[in-house]
Design an enzyme around this catalytic site. Sequence first.
Site, PDB file in Angstrom:
ATOM      1  N   HIS A   1       0.833  -1.203   0.000  1.00  0.00           N
ATOM      2  CA  HIS A   1       0.000   0.000   0.000  1.00  0.00           C
ATOM      3  C   HIS A   1       0.863   1.246   0.000  1.00  0.00           C
ATOM      4  O   HIS A   1       2.071   1.204   0.166  1.00  0.00           O
ATOM      5  CB  HIS A   1      -1.002   0.006   1.161  1.00  0.00           C
TER       6      HIS A   1
ATOM      7  N   CYS B   1       5.007   5.124   5.306  1.00  0.00           N
ATOM      8  CA  CYS B   1       3.861   4.550   4.590  1.00  0.00           C
ATOM      9  C   CYS B   1       3.444   5.413   3.399  1.00  0.00           C
ATOM     10  O   CYS B   1       2.591   5.009   2.615  1.00  0.00           O
ATOM     11  CB  CYS B   1       2.689   4.308   5.541  1.00  0.00           C
TER      12      CYS B   1
ATOM     13  N   HIS C   1       4.984  -0.202  -0.378  1.00  0.00           N
ATOM     14  CA  HIS C   1       5.724  -1.115   0.502  1.00  0.00           C
ATOM     15  C   HIS C   1       4.706  -2.115   1.031  1.00  0.00           C
ATOM     16  O   HIS C   1       3.497  -1.887   0.937  1.00  0.00           O
ATOM     17  CB  HIS C   1       6.369  -0.342   1.663  1.00  0.00           C
TER      18      HIS C   1
ATOM     19  N   HIS D   1       3.037  -5.015   3.888  1.00  0.00           N
ATOM     20  CA  HIS D   1       2.828  -5.402   5.285  1.00  0.00           C
ATOM     21  C   HIS D   1       2.354  -6.857   5.310  1.00  0.00           C
ATOM     22  O   HIS D   1       1.686  -7.316   4.377  1.00  0.00           O
ATOM     23  CB  HIS D   1       1.746  -4.550   5.954  1.00  0.00           C
TER      24      HIS D   1
ATOM     25  N   ASP E   1      -4.831 -10.712  -0.781  1.00  0.00           N
ATOM     26  CA  ASP E   1      -3.495 -11.296  -0.638  1.00  0.00           C
ATOM     27  C   ASP E   1      -2.636 -11.054  -1.879  1.00  0.00           C
ATOM     28  O   ASP E   1      -3.081 -11.272  -3.010  1.00  0.00           O
ATOM     29  CB  ASP E   1      -3.604 -12.797  -0.365  1.00  0.00           C
ATOM     30  N   HIS E   2      -1.416 -10.577  -1.632  1.00  0.00           N
ATOM     31  CA  HIS E   2      -0.439 -10.288  -2.704  1.00  0.00           C
ATOM     32  C   HIS E   2      -0.922  -9.220  -3.673  1.00  0.00           C
ATOM     33  O   HIS E   2      -0.507  -9.204  -4.838  1.00  0.00           O
ATOM     34  CB  HIS E   2      -0.033 -11.571  -3.449  1.00  0.00           C
TER      35      HIS E   2
ATOM     36  N   GLU F   1      -1.533  -4.607  11.542  1.00  0.00           N
ATOM     37  CA  GLU F   1      -0.676  -4.170  10.426  1.00  0.00           C
ATOM     38  C   GLU F   1       0.783  -4.511  10.727  1.00  0.00           C
ATOM     39  O   GLU F   1       1.568  -4.847   9.851  1.00  0.00           O
ATOM     40  CB  GLU F   1      -0.839  -2.669  10.184  1.00  0.00           C
TER      41      GLU F   1
END
Length: 135
Positions: A15, A34, A40, A42, A80-81, A125
């Site tokens: 994100h 962020c 980047h 998480h 996811d991913h 997170e």
Amino acid sequence: MKIKVSRKAHFNAAHRLYRADWSDEKNFEIFGKCSNPNYHGHNYELIVSVYGEIDPETGFVVDMKVLKKLIRDKVENALDHKNLNVEVPAFKNLNPTAENIAVVIWNILRPQISMTKDLEVVLYETSRNFVTYSG
Ligand code: NI
């Protein structure tokens, strides 16, 4: 007698937290690392809890097989991913903060679970930062 049952899940996602109407400096000031323009990732940890009466016939509040599949199909497969900003429509115009991700997940799951039961979403997170949303 009411009881809370919980299922843990996990997803990785990328994100960037920013506002397009703010300068890079202001974004960095508010969102820190962020706001990195190159995104980047998480490792998100999710705990979905359902609170309600135990069904006297099954002894379940909710069938964990069903809850597991629901989380996998509706949440993990969607997030996811993924690059949340770019690939997930819910975040097209919504900053993918832990708060907003938790609300989006809750909104996905709520219609899938009986209204006689309460739903709570906890989203980590990082191992130290987590949010809780229950509607
Ligand atoms: Ni971040």
